[in-house]
Design a protein around this motif. Structure first.
Motif, PDB file in Angstrom:
ATOM      1  N   GLU A  79      28.792  -1.207 -58.458  1.00 20.89           N
ATOM      2  CA  GLU A  79      28.090   0.051 -58.742  1.00 20.89           C
ATOM      3  C   GLU A  79      26.614  -0.056 -58.374  1.00 20.89           C
ATOM      4  O   GLU A  79      26.058  -1.145 -58.335  1.00 20.89           O
ATOM      5  N   VAL A  80      26.009   1.106 -58.086  1.00 19.89           N
ATOM      6  CA  VAL A  80      24.584   1.163 -57.753  1.00 19.89           C
ATOM      7  C   VAL A  80      23.939   2.209 -58.647  1.00 19.89           C
ATOM      8  O   VAL A  80      24.428   3.350 -58.744  1.00 19.89           O
ATOM      9  N   VAL A  81      22.840   1.814 -59.292  1.00 20.44           N
ATOM     10  CA  VAL A  81      22.171   2.755 -60.215  1.00 20.44           C
ATOM     11  C   VAL A  81      21.138   3.581 -59.454  1.00 20.44           C
ATOM     12  O   VAL A  81      20.700   3.218 -58.359  1.00 20.44           O
ATOM     13  N   ALA A  82      20.744   4.683 -60.046  1.00 22.59           N
ATOM     14  CA  ALA A  82      19.764   5.582 -59.423  1.00 22.59           C
ATOM     15  C   ALA A  82      18.474   4.833 -59.132  1.00 22.59           C
ATOM     16  O   ALA A  82      18.025   4.007 -59.928  1.00 22.59           O
ATOM     17  N   GLY A  83      17.874   5.116 -57.974  1.00 24.17           N
ATOM     18  CA  GLY A  83      16.608   4.474 -57.589  1.00 24.17           C
ATOM     19  C   GLY A  83      16.780   3.377 -56.574  1.00 24.17           C
ATOM     20  O   GLY A  83      15.845   3.012 -55.874  1.00 24.17           O
ATOM     21  N   ASP A  84      18.000   2.822 -56.453  1.00 24.89           N
ATOM     22  CA  ASP A  84      18.215   1.723 -55.505  1.00 24.89           C
ATOM     23  C   ASP A  84      18.742   2.283 -54.180  1.00 24.89           C
ATOM     24  O   ASP A  84      19.349   3.337 -54.129  1.00 24.89           O
ATOM     25  N   LEU A  85      18.482   1.520 -53.095  1.00 23.78           N
ATOM     26  CA  LEU A  85      19.015   1.896 -51.783  1.00 23.78           C
ATOM     27  C   LEU A  85      20.382   1.239 -51.632  1.00 23.78           C
ATOM     28  O   LEU A  85      20.574   0.104 -52.068  1.00 23.78           O
ATOM     29  N   CYS A  86      21.307   1.962 -51.003  1.00 24.48           N
ATOM     30  CA  CYS A  86      22.630   1.352 -50.847  1.00 24.48           C
ATOM     31  C   CYS A  86      23.308   1.837 -49.580  1.00 24.48           C
ATOM     32  O   CYS A  86      22.860   2.795 -48.940  1.00 24.48           O
ATOM     33  N   ALA A  87      24.398   1.151 -49.227  1.00 25.42           N
ATOM     34  CA  ALA A  87      25.208   1.512 -48.064  1.00 25.42           C
ATOM     35  C   ALA A  87      26.609   1.809 -48.575  1.00 25.42           C
ATOM     36  O   ALA A  87      27.175   1.033 -49.349  1.00 25.42           O
ATOM     37  N   VAL A  88      27.159   2.968 -48.165  1.00 21.23           N
ATOM     38  CA  VAL A  88      28.462   3.421 -48.670  1.00 21.23           C
ATOM     39  C   VAL A  88      29.484   3.397 -47.536  1.00 21.23           C
ATOM     40  O   VAL A  88      29.245   3.952 -46.465  1.00 21.23           O
ATOM     41  N   VAL A  89      30.619   2.751 -47.778  1.00 20.81           N
ATOM     42  CA  VAL A  89      31.684   2.654 -46.771  1.00 20.81           C
ATOM     43  C   VAL A  89      32.851   3.529 -47.209  1.00 20.81           C
ATOM     44  O   VAL A  89      33.168   3.609 -48.394  1.00 20.81           O
ATOM     45  N   GLY A  90      33.489   4.184 -46.225  1.00 17.77           N
ATOM     46  CA  GLY A  90      34.729   4.905 -46.525  1.00 17.77           C
ATOM     47  C   GLY A  90      34.616   6.405 -46.413  1.00 17.77           C
ATOM     48  O   GLY A  90      35.594   7.113 -46.589  1.00 17.77           O
ATOM     49  N   ILE A  91      33.415   6.931 -46.139  1.00 14.71           N
ATOM     50  CA  ILE A  91      33.275   8.392 -46.033  1.00 14.71           C
ATOM     51  C   ILE A  91      33.418   8.790 -44.568  1.00 14.71           C
ATOM     52  O   ILE A  91      32.761   8.227 -43.697  1.00 14.71           O
ATOM     53  N   GLU A  92      34.260   9.759 -44.312  1.00  9.55           N
ATOM     54  CA  GLU A  92      34.521  10.200 -42.931  1.00  9.55           C
ATOM     55  C   GLU A  92      33.611  11.374 -42.562  1.00  9.55           C
ATOM     56  O   GLU A  92      33.222  12.155 -43.424  1.00  9.55           O
ATOM     57  N   ASP A  93      33.321  11.507 -41.262  1.00 12.79           N
ATOM     58  CA  ASP A  93      32.661  12.709 -40.701  1.00 12.79           C
ATOM     59  C   ASP A  93      31.395  13.142 -41.425  1.00 12.79           C
ATOM     60  O   ASP A  93      31.188  14.321 -41.674  1.00 12.79           O
ATOM     61  N   PHE A  94      30.555  12.198 -41.822  1.00 10.47           N
ATOM     62  CA  PHE A  94      29.293  12.609 -42.457  1.00 10.47           C
ATOM     63  C   PHE A  94      28.185  12.694 -41.402  1.00 10.47           C
ATOM     64  O   PHE A  94      28.277  12.111 -40.326  1.00 10.47           O
ATOM     65  N   ASN A  95      27.148  13.449 -41.725  1.00 14.84           N
ATOM     66  CA  ASN A  95      25.957  13.529 -40.870  1.00 14.84           C
ATOM     67  C   ASN A  95      24.747  13.130 -41.689  1.00 14.84           C
ATOM     68  O   ASN A  95      24.762  13.200 -42.927  1.00 14.84           O
ATOM     69  N   ILE A  96      23.679  12.751 -40.981  1.00 13.84           N
ATOM     70  CA  ILE A  96      22.435  12.445 -41.688  1.00 13.84           C
ATOM     71  C   ILE A  96      21.928  13.728 -42.339  1.00 13.84           C
ATOM     72  O   ILE A  96      21.922  14.789 -41.715  1.00 13.84           O
ATOM     73  N   GLY A  97      21.505  13.639 -43.591  1.00 13.16           N
ATOM     74  CA  GLY A  97      21.034  14.828 -44.311  1.00 13.16           C
ATOM     75  C   GLY A  97      22.067  15.350 -45.291  1.00 13.16           C
ATOM     76  O   GLY A  97      21.750  16.153 -46.167  1.00 13.16           O
ATOM     77  N   ASP A  98      23.351  14.909 -45.162  1.00 12.70           N
ATOM     78  CA  ASP A  98      24.386  15.346 -46.116  1.00 12.70           C
ATOM     79  C   ASP A  98      24.133  14.706 -47.489  1.00 12.70           C
ATOM     80  O   ASP A  98      23.506  13.649 -47.581  1.00 12.70           O
ATOM     81  N   THR A  99      24.668  15.343 -48.524  1.00 14.50           N
ATOM     82  CA  THR A  99      24.507  14.813 -49.883  1.00 14.50           C
ATOM     83  C   THR A  99      25.852  14.323 -50.409  1.00 14.50           C
ATOM     84  O   THR A  99      26.860  15.028 -50.312  1.00 14.50           O
ATOM     85  N   ILE A 100      25.837  13.098 -50.966  1.00 11.90           N
ATOM     86  CA  ILE A 100      27.011  12.594 -51.686  1.00 11.90           C
ATOM     87  C   ILE A 100      26.804  13.013 -53.141  1.00 11.90           C
ATOM     88  O   ILE A 100      25.804  12.636 -53.760  1.00 11.90           O
ATOM     89  N   ALA A 101      27.732  13.841 -53.679  1.00 11.84           N
ATOM     90  CA  ALA A 101      27.532  14.383 -55.021  1.00 11.84           C
ATOM     91  C   ALA A 101      28.782  14.156 -55.868  1.00 11.84           C
ATOM     92  O   ALA A 101      29.814  13.700 -55.380  1.00 11.84           O
ATOM     93  N   ASP A 102      28.649  14.494 -57.138  1.00 13.42           N
ATOM     94  CA  ASP A 102      29.739  14.323 -58.082  1.00 13.42           C
ATOM     95  C   ASP A 102      30.918  15.228 -57.692  1.00 13.42           C
ATOM     96  O   ASP A 102      30.720  16.382 -57.301  1.00 13.42           O
ATOM     97  N   ALA A 103      32.140  14.713 -57.804  1.00 12.88           N
ATOM     98  CA  ALA A 103      33.311  15.476 -57.357  1.00 12.88           C
ATOM     99  C   ALA A 103      33.538  16.729 -58.217  1.00 12.88           C
ATOM    100  O   ALA A 103      33.987  17.761 -57.728  1.00 12.88           O
ATOM    101  N   GLU A 104      33.188  16.649 -59.521  1.00 14.09           N
ATOM    102  CA  GLU A 104      33.428  17.778 -60.435  1.00 14.09           C
ATOM    103  C   GLU A 104      32.295  18.797 -60.378  1.00 14.09           C
ATOM    104  O   GLU A 104      32.526  20.000 -60.355  1.00 14.09           O
TER     105      GLU A 104
END
Length: 605
Positions: free
Chosen positions: A264-289
């Motif tokens: 897990e990564v807490v807010a404030g840290d930089l991270c790299a996420v694997v497994g997301i398809e077809d994303f572009n720079i500027g997109d937001t990863i947000a809560d599913a609900e």
């Protein structure tokens, strides 16, 4: 939980950013004491190593006094401004490096302006105080003035200043020389705020992307809110309100020069996420609900375009692996995913040509050079500036040009720039150098660097940055001399080149294969000339005394890709293949060329 600091290192080109990152990596014991790391560790790309410049921003992470410091090394060239604007979103503070002799330069202004707009906490580092003629106190005043001119807040104006020499490995809050950079690291912990963390469901903006042949495309960014976990279902929020459901497969944080897998990564840290398809720079990863998007990253518009086409010369397909328009289209579209300042659209009249929009000659040149090394063959046309209608007035991009040159060459520089519609605004003496500032149309910069270096015996240091669109300035004189064009497709001979040497300066050596319509030399006069450089010597059994001396041929003039881009005219283009860069006429056939020229003259009348 470990405390975090996120800093970006910003500066004008060659003011010492990557060297400072080296020292931070060594000071925090990222490497073993006996490990041979070389210099400019972060410039890992081949092109960066060759040119000695940073092209792509990169992340590293170090631990100092139990605080994790994420360091972002950024490019300094104006042409890669899009890269800087994007990654500053990940930082909470910036280290602004300024050369103790040169002081603030155009790019210093550009990157600082972006940092202040994002309300980042600045730390000023006056670097290279060991240089002769350096003037740290004057430079400090100039930096303060720059902050003031950029409407910095009271808090930003109260910036801490450190002095030192990255090369010699010391930084201090005074001019007293010490033997380490600890005062600067302490300053980063003291002055750069910890990341602001808002309560609520997870949010992370993708500000950069990485690629791995095992994992595919990797999204990089700063977690703005909440906690991101492995296997967590998320919503990918894209421009235009598109929401895609996805899941985080693997998570990595930066550690030293590499990445470390975490759960897990807490807010404030930089991270790299694997497994997301077809994303572009500027997109937001947000809560599913409860998905909530962050504001989209806006990047300054491009100012220049070039026509990229498939290679249609007689040597088509001899050299490269990727030669079709489909290859070219796929590669350019792939580039726009990570190169935010680049735009691509299909040219009128066919699907094998594309208009590529970029920030400048270097920006486009690096793309062409990268493609060439990957095995692509293509032809590129003359760079053109983008003209717009502003309030009904035809307008073009203008740039601020700064030139530092020894005093004896100042008049030559002023003459060169004013001939290209530049206006001088500032002229002052800095030590033995003359500091000149101009405002010049972007068109006037094409081809200027080569001429200026020739006129000042390589002593001029020039830098420029985009200011704004202003009314069209009229015709700017292009190249004075014509070119010599090959008549037939064969190998050149020493005999022919020897006879033609008084006509111009050659770009080819004897024994090189050339084709009809290829530019093989610069004419000494205006106007183009078609020459036969492939004729062999007729061998007879008669010898004339004195006339059979060996050919004495001057070596060919080597032109880099950027020099070719600045050299060619409207009816010329460059053939780029993995092993060759050749200049040629767009229309290779001599008769066709003269027909087109006649019809253009008739239309003009």
């Amino acid at each position: 939980m470990m405390e975090i600091r996120n800093i970006a290192i910003i500066a004008h080109v060659d003011h010492g950013k990557t060297t400072l990152v080296d020292k931070i990596l060594h000071a925090t014991k990222v490497f073993r004491d006996n490990q041979d790391t070389g210099e400019l560790i972060m410039d890992s790309n081949d092109l960066e190593r060759e040119r000695g410049i940073t092209i792509f921003s990169k992340n590293a992470s170090v631990t100092y006094k139990d605080v994790k410091i994420n360091v972002i090394d950024t490019p300094g060239h104006a042409d890669f401004g899009g890269e800087v604007e994007r990654v500053l979103k990940m930082a909470d503070g910036v280290c602004l490096l300024v050369d103790a002799f040169e002081g603030p330069m155009p790019q210093t202004r550009f990157v600082l302006q972006k940092a202040l707009q994002l309300n980042l906490k600045p730390i000023v580092i006056i670097n290279k105080v060991d240089k002769p003629n350096c003037r740290p106190d004057e430079v400090h005043d100039a930096v303060f003035e720059l902050f003031f001119n950029l409407d910095a807040s009271e808090e930003q104006l109260d910036f801490p200043t450190f002095y030192g020499s990255g090369k010699n490995g010391w930084f201090n809050d005074s001019l007293t020389q010490i033997d380490n950079i600890n005062p600067l690291l302490d300053g980063i912990l003291k002055y750069v705020p910890a990341p602001k963390v808002n309560e609520g469901p997870v949010q992370m903006q993708i500000t950069s992307l990485d690629y791995s042949s095992f994992l595919g495309r990797i999204a990089v960014g700063k977690v703005a809110r909440g906690v991101l976990k492995e296997n967590q279902p998320i919503a990918l929020m894209q421009a235009g309100g598109v929401i895609k459901k996805s899941r985080v497969k693997e998570l990595y944080v930066f550690e030293g020069m590499g990445k470390k897998r975490v759960t897990e990564v807490v807010a404030g840290d930089l991270c790299a996420v694997v497994g997301i398809e077809d994303f572009n720079i500027g997109d937001t990863i947000a809560d599913a609900e409860n998905p909530e998007a962050l504001p989209v990253i806006s990047v300054d518009e491009p100012t220049m375009n070039m026509l990229f086409s498939i290679n249609n010369s007689p040597f088509y397909g001899k050299d490269g692996k990727f030669v079709t328009s489909r290859h070219l289209r796929d590669r350019l579209m792939k580039e726009t995913e990570k190169n935010l300042a680049l735009r691509v659209k299909e040219a009128e009249g066919g699907g094998d040509s594309f208009l590529v929009y970029g920030r400048g000659i270097l920006h486009l040149g690096i793309l062409i050079e990268t493609m060439r090394r990957e095995g692509y063959e293509l032809t590129v046309g003359q760079p053109q500036v983008i003209v717009k209608d502003v309030d009904g007035v035809r307008s073009e991009p203008y740039e601020s040009l700064v030139v530092d040159v020894p005093q004896e060459f100042a008049s030559k520089v002023i003459d060169l720039v004013t001939r290209r519609k530049g206006e001088m605004h500032v002229m002052e003496t800095k030590g033995e150098m003359q500091h000149l500032e101009f405002e010049i149309p972007s068109r006037g910069l094409i081809g200027l660097r080569t001429q200026m270096l020739t006129a000042t015996t390589g002593e001029a240091v020039m830098a420029h940055r985009f200011i704004a669109y202003k009314p069209w300035k009229g015709q700017i004189p292009g190249r004075n001399n014509g070119v010599l064009i090959a008549k037939s497709t064969e190998k050149t001979t020493a005999y022919s080149i020897d006879k033609l040497q008084d006509r111009g300066t050659f770009f080819v050596d004897p024994g090189e294969e050339v084709y009809a319509g290829q530019i093989i030399a610069e004419n000494i006069k205006p106007g183009d000339l078609i020459v036969n450089a492939t004729e062999g010597k007729k061998l007879t059994n008669h010898r004339a005394s004195g006339s059979d001396d060996a050919s004495r041929i001057a070596p060919k003039t080597l032109m880099t890709l950027e020099e070719c881009m600045e050299y060619i005219q409207q009816d010329e283009c460059i053939e780029v293949t993995p092993n060759f860069i050749r200049m040629r006429k767009v229309i290779l056939d001599e008769n066709e060329r003269s027909k087109v020229q006649k019809s253009m003259k008739t239309e003009a009348v």
